[in-house]
Enzyme design. Structure first.
Site: not given
Length: 366
Positions: A24, A26, A180, A320
């Site tokens: 994942p 962003t 987070y 990534g």
């Protein structure tokens, strides 16, 4: 010589064609008033569908959960419809895709919330920067969540998970990592509560298991993954102390009570390997503790990715940055081909440049 990365694997009832996972990341391309995934994003993910599994960028589970500009949500009908374009495109290319469920907690800013404070387990400023519509701004001291507010967030995760399945995803990943919200609960330097969600290891981990118990009512357990970063240190106000690794030991061991698709772990940053109380070899520590599929992430190359699987320390490897500039990363591994380097200035920029314009090996050779 066969490469372990290229061997198929079964996650629950899903068969993946290889063990290369797209991590994942962003990318901030949901630049519309609905914060909905769009056609450009569908192209991006479909280009990378040769990965054994794609895990999407974090998708905020509610308006409260947002902390960055132009990130996609999964709480509205428009967002479900947007993500449906992505799952249709990936499935048309023979890929498998999980949605990452995200709440940033205190790593947000009042600019995202009409002037209201972001939320966290405790009113402790991470003393970092938030990426707002007006650029980087200093983080603030967050609002301490009440117990009813925590219960609502658990329900928000459940609703988002149901929405993800409605959007056609093969499963969901709970983002309990990288500083987070859920990670903020785990770490005693971010969580100084004295109620049922603070103090003991069991209390600090409680919210994760409440989230999993809620999600498994709407998503089969073997279609749920969990992401953790036990040795994160120095970012987003997260610091490792003597409580940290025992907390993650407890969490990982408790996850054996579930029949999850996988647990997704991040290795310690090379810069932090000598920090007191840190675990410098995350995969090696947690492989014996976890009975299910283990994905490992964190600066792996083709060579080190093959090695960690061959050594038995992980079952899959998440990549990534290599996937940004190499949409056909799996094919490049298969041919031992050189990798293209990404343009970092375009990581979070709007538009197709540095996003969907990297050529495949076949296109380069043509």
């Amino acid at each position: 010589m066969s490469q372990p990365l290229l061997n198929p694997i079964t996650l629950g009832d899903l068969t993946l064609k290889n063990r290369v996972v797209m991590a994942p990341m962003t990318r901030s391309r949901a630049d519309n008033e609905d914060n909905a995934a769009n056609d450009l994003m569908a192209t991006y993910y479909a280009q990378r569908a040769s990965a054994g599994l794609i895990i999407t960028e974090g998708s905020q589970i509610s308006k409260q959960a947002v902390g960055y500009i132009n990130t996609p949500g999964i709480y509205s009908a428009e967002q479900v419809a947007g993500w449906q374009k992505i799952t249709d495109a990936v499935h048309a290319e023979g890929g498998k895709i999980f949605l990452q469920l995200w709440h940033v907690g205190r790593m947000s800013h009042p600019d995202f919330h009409g002037g209201k404070l972001p939320v966290a387990p405790s009113p402790i400023n991470p003393n970092d920067k938030a990426f707002t519509p007006e650029g980087f701004k200093d983080t603030v001291t967050p609002h301490e969540l009440t117990i009813p507010e925590i219960k609502q967030i658990v329900q928000d995760f459940k609703t988002a998970a149901r929405n993800a399945i409605d959007a056609g995803f093969d499963g969901v990943e709970v983002h309990a990592s990288n500083g987070y919200l859920l990670h903020q609960f785990f770490v005693s330097t971010a969580n100084v509560r004295t109620d049922a969600y603070g103090g003991s290891v069991e209390n600090r981990a409680r919210i994760l298991f409440e989230v999993l118990d809620a999600i498994k009512e709407v998503v089969p357990q073997h279609r749920i993954g969990v992401r953790l970063n036990p040795s994160m240190h120095g970012g987003f106000g997260i610091t490792v102390n003597e409580d940290t690794i025992p907390t993650f030991d407890y969490i990982v061991e408790q996850l054996n009570k579930y029949s999850l698709a996988y647990v997704h772990l991040t290795e310690a940053s090379p810069a932090n390997k000598d920090v007191p109380h840190i675990e410098p070899q995350v995969a090696k520590r947690y492989r014996p503790k976890y009975n299910g599929n283990l994905i490992i992430n964190g600066g792996f190359t083709q060579e080190t990715g093959n090695q960690v699987i061959a050594d038995g320390d992980a079952d899959l490897v998440a990549f990534g940055v290599p996937f940004i500039a190499n949409p056909d990363l799996v094919e490049r591994f298969a041919q031992n081909a050189e990798l293209q380097q990404p343009d970092q200035s375009k990581f979070y920029a709007p538009g197709p440049e540095g996003y969907v314009d990297y050529p495949t090996l076949a296109e380069v050779e043509a």
